[in-house]
Design a protein around this motif. Structure first.
Motif, mmCIF file in Angstrom:
data_model
loop_
_atom_site.group_PDB
_atom_site.id
_atom_site.type_symbol
_atom_site.label_atom_id
_atom_site.label_comp_id
_atom_site.label_asym_id
_atom_site.label_seq_id
_atom_site.Cartn_x
_atom_site.Cartn_y
_atom_site.Cartn_z
ATOM 1 N N GLN A 72 0.843 -1.193 0.000
ATOM 2 C CA GLN A 72 0.000 0.000 0.000
ATOM 3 C C GLN A 72 0.881 1.247 0.000
ATOM 4 N N ARG A 73 0.620 2.156 -0.938
ATOM 5 C CA ARG A 73 1.409 3.378 -0.995
ATOM 6 C C ARG A 73 1.168 4.226 0.245
ATOM 7 N N GLY A 74 2.270 4.728 0.785
ATOM 8 C CA GLY A 74 2.196 5.522 2.005
ATOM 9 C C GLY A 74 2.276 4.707 3.274
ATOM 10 N N SER A 75 2.401 3.369 3.151
ATOM 11 C CA SER A 75 2.419 2.520 4.343
ATOM 12 C C SER A 75 3.817 2.344 4.912
ATOM 13 N N MET A 76 4.867 2.708 4.148
ATOM 14 C CA MET A 76 6.239 2.528 4.612
ATOM 15 C C MET A 76 6.690 3.778 5.353
ATOM 16 N N ALA A 77 6.202 3.926 6.579
ATOM 17 C CA ALA A 77 6.504 5.121 7.364
ATOM 18 C C ALA A 77 7.988 5.155 7.718
ATOM 19 N N GLY A 78 8.600 6.340 7.558
ATOM 20 C CA GLY A 78 9.987 6.519 7.961
ATOM 21 C C GLY A 78 10.991 5.989 6.969
ATOM 22 N N GLY A 79 10.576 5.373 5.895
ATOM 23 C CA GLY A 79 11.500 4.815 4.922
ATOM 24 C C GLY A 79 11.472 5.580 3.619
ATOM 25 N N THR A 80 12.214 5.039 2.635
ATOM 26 C CA THR A 80 12.225 5.671 1.314
ATOM 27 C C THR A 80 10.942 5.323 0.577
ATOM 28 N N PRO A 81 10.531 6.187 -0.354
ATOM 29 C CA PRO A 81 9.279 5.926 -1.093
ATOM 30 C C PRO A 81 9.479 4.995 -2.279
ATOM 31 N N VAL A 82 10.493 4.104 -2.231
ATOM 32 C CA VAL A 82 10.796 3.277 -3.389
ATOM 33 C C VAL A 82 9.627 2.367 -3.751
ATOM 34 N N HIS A 83 8.934 1.812 -2.736
ATOM 35 C CA HIS A 83 7.802 0.938 -3.028
ATOM 36 C C HIS A 83 6.686 1.711 -3.739
ATOM 37 N N ASP A 84 6.477 2.966 -3.339
ATOM 38 C CA ASP A 84 5.432 3.769 -3.971
ATOM 39 C C ASP A 84 5.743 4.005 -5.447
ATOM 40 N N THR A 85 6.992 4.322 -5.768
ATOM 41 C CA THR A 85 7.345 4.606 -7.155
ATOM 42 C C THR A 85 7.327 3.341 -8.003
ATOM 43 N N VAL A 86 7.642 2.195 -7.408
ATOM 44 C CA VAL A 86 7.557 0.931 -8.149
ATOM 45 C C VAL A 86 6.100 0.643 -8.514
ATOM 46 N N VAL A 87 5.192 0.867 -7.562
ATOM 47 C CA VAL A 87 3.766 0.674 -7.842
ATOM 48 C C VAL A 87 3.317 1.625 -8.944
ATOM 49 N N ASN A 88 3.747 2.880 -8.866
ATOM 50 C CA ASN A 88 3.378 3.865 -9.888
ATOM 51 C C ASN A 88 3.879 3.445 -11.268
ATOM 52 N N GLN A 89 5.098 2.938 -11.328
ATOM 53 C CA GLN A 89 5.663 2.520 -12.609
ATOM 54 C C GLN A 89 4.887 1.345 -13.193
ATOM 55 N N LEU A 90 4.531 0.391 -12.341
ATOM 56 C CA LEU A 90 3.772 -0.774 -12.810
ATOM 57 C C LEU A 90 2.380 -0.365 -13.278
ATOM 58 N N LEU A 91 1.749 0.560 -12.565
ATOM 59 C CA LEU A 91 0.424 1.042 -12.968
ATOM 60 C C LEU A 91 0.479 1.750 -14.316
ATOM 61 N N SER A 92 1.537 2.525 -14.543
ATOM 62 C CA SER A 92 1.638 3.260 -15.810
ATOM 63 C C SER A 92 1.800 2.317 -16.988
ATOM 64 N N LYS A 93 2.464 1.182 -16.786
ATOM 65 C CA LYS A 93 2.637 0.220 -17.871
ATOM 66 C C LYS A 93 1.350 -0.558 -18.145
ATOM 67 N N ILE A 119 -1.411 -5.607 -0.719
ATOM 68 C CA ILE A 119 -1.193 -5.031 -2.050
ATOM 69 C C ILE A 119 -1.998 -3.746 -2.197
ATOM 70 N N ASP A 120 -1.404 -2.777 -2.875
ATOM 71 C CA ASP A 120 -2.052 -1.481 -3.076
ATOM 72 C C ASP A 120 -3.387 -1.652 -3.801
ATOM 73 N N ASP A 121 -4.414 -0.979 -3.301
ATOM 74 C CA ASP A 121 -5.769 -1.132 -3.852
ATOM 75 C C ASP A 121 -5.845 -0.737 -5.319
ATOM 76 N N ALA A 122 -5.071 0.272 -5.723
ATOM 77 C CA ALA A 122 -5.142 0.738 -7.109
ATOM 78 C C ALA A 122 -4.721 -0.349 -8.089
ATOM 79 N N LEU A 123 -3.851 -1.250 -7.649
ATOM 80 C CA LEU A 123 -3.369 -2.311 -8.528
ATOM 81 C C LEU A 123 -4.418 -3.395 -8.737
ATOM 82 N N LEU A 124 -5.437 -3.436 -7.874
ATOM 83 C CA LEU A 124 -6.446 -4.492 -7.945
ATOM 84 C C LEU A 124 -7.688 -4.066 -8.709
#
Length: 738
Positions: free
Chosen positions: A329-350, A372-377
């Motif tokens: 889920q995007r925004g769920s990795m508190a205190g860390g890098t947003p790498v998971h969010d950008t990976v989800v965004n890249q997969l959604l764009s494809k 898993i992020d809701d937008a991907l489902l």
């Protein structure tokens, strides 16, 4: 019908497209294929429109003019060709191949690479038997002349095939190349030679036994219906319908149920590009932007082919194992890098972005769909969700047959082994656990031939006669193999150390009410969810009663959730653990959950009336959450604080409330002592004489503990007196003068 003049192809690209060129204004824009009537007969071609073509002319390559017996400047009659539905589904084409010119080259040519190139080059082109075609060998300047030797068409339901003289080439059709007579062409690969059989878009002859998949027939049928049926139809039909292919499938379910195996077989089932299989964590990279680049690399080949061929592009399959590792889920990795969010965004764009791809099929697998992020489902992304659950009895028998096939083939499986009986005894076993059961039984049989005296020795002579018998499977089931989603047998036995003591009508009535609720949960169509609260004084036997009902209900899934299971957990972790128990339960068609000492689960403390509202709300929601269709759930909770549960408004969450009483009369205590064989007749008579008429109030559990303590007296005649003294000290038995 239109009369047109024969001309030469304007460019090499037009010749290698194996189409004929016309001016855009000469024929209706909806005309894609034509019949050309010449003195030698009727010939069918696909069109390419070119503004540089002179009006009223039709451009043919040299091989095409030779095949149709026409010359430059000759007048021919042209009419529209509308292929039938069956003619649109070429599933197999066989081609004779030879070099153009007098080339004598014995360099090996990969027929599989030729097949992929031909699929892309001629996708959507009408083919006729004996038609000449031209192409360039991939990564080479050498040219090939092809001759269509045979065309195989697939029916709409993909259940049968037939030979034909004409058909529309499909981007996923199988191609077989044979060396032309007298040619020096040296072909290699699977697509070479006579008798090579390739699948169409969907292979209709699935054999689950050979694939190593069992018990997933229904799931596979659902995936085919949702994701692959549209790919049987030609691209132009799909375009006319205005629909897009399914681009994503999510396989989710417990570990060991066959998700990864099913995904791999889907990749092999489709006559597509070789699937790309990646583990989710492999995508992540420590350098900024590299994780997103890894996603783009996976789609690069499909992206290039989509731009070049459009709807005629072949299918590219990308399989993500453990997709929850990169698509949280995007925004769920508190205190860390947003790498998971950008990976989800890249997969959604494809999958569903501005430059979305329609020639990909992404298959994701996970044990944790909730992560898993809701937008991907959503539809357009991983829109087909297929739960790969625990196999039913028929599926388990199928899986057992697969994993014992080698034993049976080599006559190593004992004749007393009944797979149907084993399937009935392996409730809640996953496919991986059934495979482990067969492996354990085989190891047990092998151990019979190992001698450990004076070292380890194997009786090689007897090993030739090794057999795996029913007793080996029985031993594996009893000692080594237990399902992760099974009956909590050990926990239930621990709660039933002293069994159920039927000391009077209150116990009989509580048992009867529980049995009625159990039958309601098992058989009622109107109430698939039944919950009951067993409430009463401490030590009155509520937990033992709940365990007795759960043990004898015959439900395949039984789980005991006690406060000791969540010791040391914080509130979110405790709620997560309780939710996971309920989630596991609803995967089984019949389930029982025992919530022991529910006030302790919610962290109740009488000092200051403290409790955890987070856990309380979670328990209330889960108790009232109905199971999915076709599943039944029976929840049994125990509590010694009914008034507290009333104040917390949790009593209304239960279907029924059953009171479990303490022993209140001397006769009831005597009956309990006799039934448990704690006192003999003389001791029972003495106890009754000394306690008759006195007020008694004690739980059965406390009575048993006190009686066992009294039995430690040195003399037997002292035991009744010792028990009476213990009860008086505990204020369970009032003194005579009270």
């Amino acid at each position: 019908m239109t009369t047109m003049k024969i001309a030469k192809s304007l460019t090499d690209e037009m010749s290698y497209s194996n189409r004929v060129g016309v001016h855009p204004q000469d024929l209706d824009e909806n005309v894609k294929h034509i019949f050309m009537k010449t003195s030698a007969g009727d010939f069918c071609f696909s069109l390419v429109r070119e503004t540089r073509m002179p009006r009223g002319t039709i451009a043919l390559s040299g091989p095409q003019r030779k095949w149709a017996y026409v010359t430059v400047g000759e007048q021919v009659r042209v009419t529209n060709f509308s292929p039938s539905s069956e003619q649109r589904m070429v599933c197999q084409v066989v081609l004779d191949a030879e070099y153009i010119g007098k080339t004598q080259d014995t360099t090996r040519v990969d027929s599989d690479a030729l097949a992929r190139e031909f699929q892309q080059l001629c996708a959507g082109v009408v083919l006729m038997r004996n038609e000449p075609l031209v192409m360039i060998i991939p990564n080479s300047s050498k040219k090939l002349l092809l001759n269509v030797k045979s065309i195989l068409l697939s029916s709409l339901d993909s259940k049968s095939t037939k030979e034909s003289n004409i058909g529309i080439m499909n981007a996923n059709a199988g191609c077989t190349f044979e060396r032309g007579e007298g040619s020096s062409l040296n072909l290699t690969g699977k697509s070479k030679g006579k008798g090579v059989i390739q699948t169409s878009v969907i292979n209709p002859d699935w054999d689950f036994d050979k694939m190593g998949i069992g018990g997933l027939d229904n799931e596979f049928s659902a995936i085919f219906r949702r994701a692959f049926a549209s790919r049987v139809f030609p691209p132009d039909i799909i375009e006319q319908l205005g629909m897009k292919h399914v681009r994503g499938i999510l396989l989710h379910g417990p570990p060991g149920t066959g998700k990864t195996l099913l995904a791999r077989q889907i990749g092999q089932m489709l006559n597509a590009r070789p699937p790309k299989i990646v583990n989710g964590p492999q995508i992540l990279d420590k350098f900024v932007g590299e994780s997103e680049a890894n996603i783009r690399k996976l789609f690069a080949e499909a992206d290039e082919e989509e731009k070049r061929l459009g709807p005629n592009s072949g299918l590219h399959i990308i399989i993500f194992d453990e997709i929850d590792a990169i698509c949280k889920q995007r925004g769920s990795m508190a205190g860390g890098t947003p790498v998971h969010d950008t990976v989800v965004n890249q997969l959604l764009s494809k999958l569903d972005g501005v430059d979305q791809l329609n020639n990909v099929l992404v298959i994701g697998m996970t044990n944790r769909k909730d992560m898993i992020d809701d937008a991907l489902l959503r539809p357009g992304r991983l829109e087909v969700h297929c739960e790969i659950g625990l196999p039913d009895e028929s599926g388990r028998q199928h899986i057992l047959r697969i994993h014992t096939a080698k034993l049976k083939e080599n006559e190593k499986l004992g004749k007393d082994v009944d797979l149907k009986d084993l399937a009935s005894r392996t409730e809640n076993f996953s496919g991986a656990e059934i495979e482990g059961l067969v492996r354990t039984a085989t190891a047990t049989a092998m151990n019979r031939l190992i001698q450990t005296k004076g070292g380890v020795h194997v009786d090689t002579d007897a090993s030739e006669k090794l057999q795996v018998y029913k007793s080996d499977f029985d031993n594996a089931l009893s000692n080594d193999c237990k399902p992760a989603f099974g009956r909590a047998a050990d926990a239930l036995e621990g709660l039933l150390t002293n069994g159920i003591v039927n000391w009077g009508s209150p116990v009989a009535r509580a048992l009867e009410d529980c049995q009625m609720l159990m039958r309601q949960a098992k058989f009622s169509d109107r109430t698939p969810l039944v919950s009951a609260l067993l409430e009463g004084p401490p030590s009155s036997g509520k937990t033992a009663l709940a365990a007795h009902i759960a043990k004898n209900a015959g439900f395949p899934f039984v789980k005991v959730l006690a406060p000791s299971d969540v010791v040391g957990y914080n509130e979110p972790a405790k709620v997560h653990h309780i939710k996971r128990v309920f989630d596991d339960a609803i995967r089984s068609p019949l389930s029982i959950i025992v919530l022991d000492d529910i006030e302790r689960l919610i962290d109740y403390s009488p000092l200051g009336q403290r409790y955890s509202n987070t856990v309380l709300q979670g328990v209330m929601v889960l108790i009232k959450r109905p199971p999915p269709p076709g599943h039944r759930l029976f929840v049994l909770a125990t509590s010694s604080r009914r008034e507290l549960l009333h104040e917390l408004d949790i009593l209304n969450s239960f279907t029924a409330i059953i009171h479990v009483s303490n022993l209140s009369r001397s006769e009831q205590a005597v009956k309990a002592l006799k039934e448990m064989n704690l006192f003999d007749d003389k001791q029972c008579q003495e106890f009754h004489q000394k306690t008759a008429g006195r007020k008694l109030w004690i739980g059965i559990k406390k009575l048993i503990a006190s009686a066992e303590m009294a039995r430690q007296a040195e003399n037997d005649y002292e035991i009744p007196t010792k028990l009476i003294g213990l009860l008086e000290d505990d204020q369970a038995l009032q003194l005579p003068n009270c």
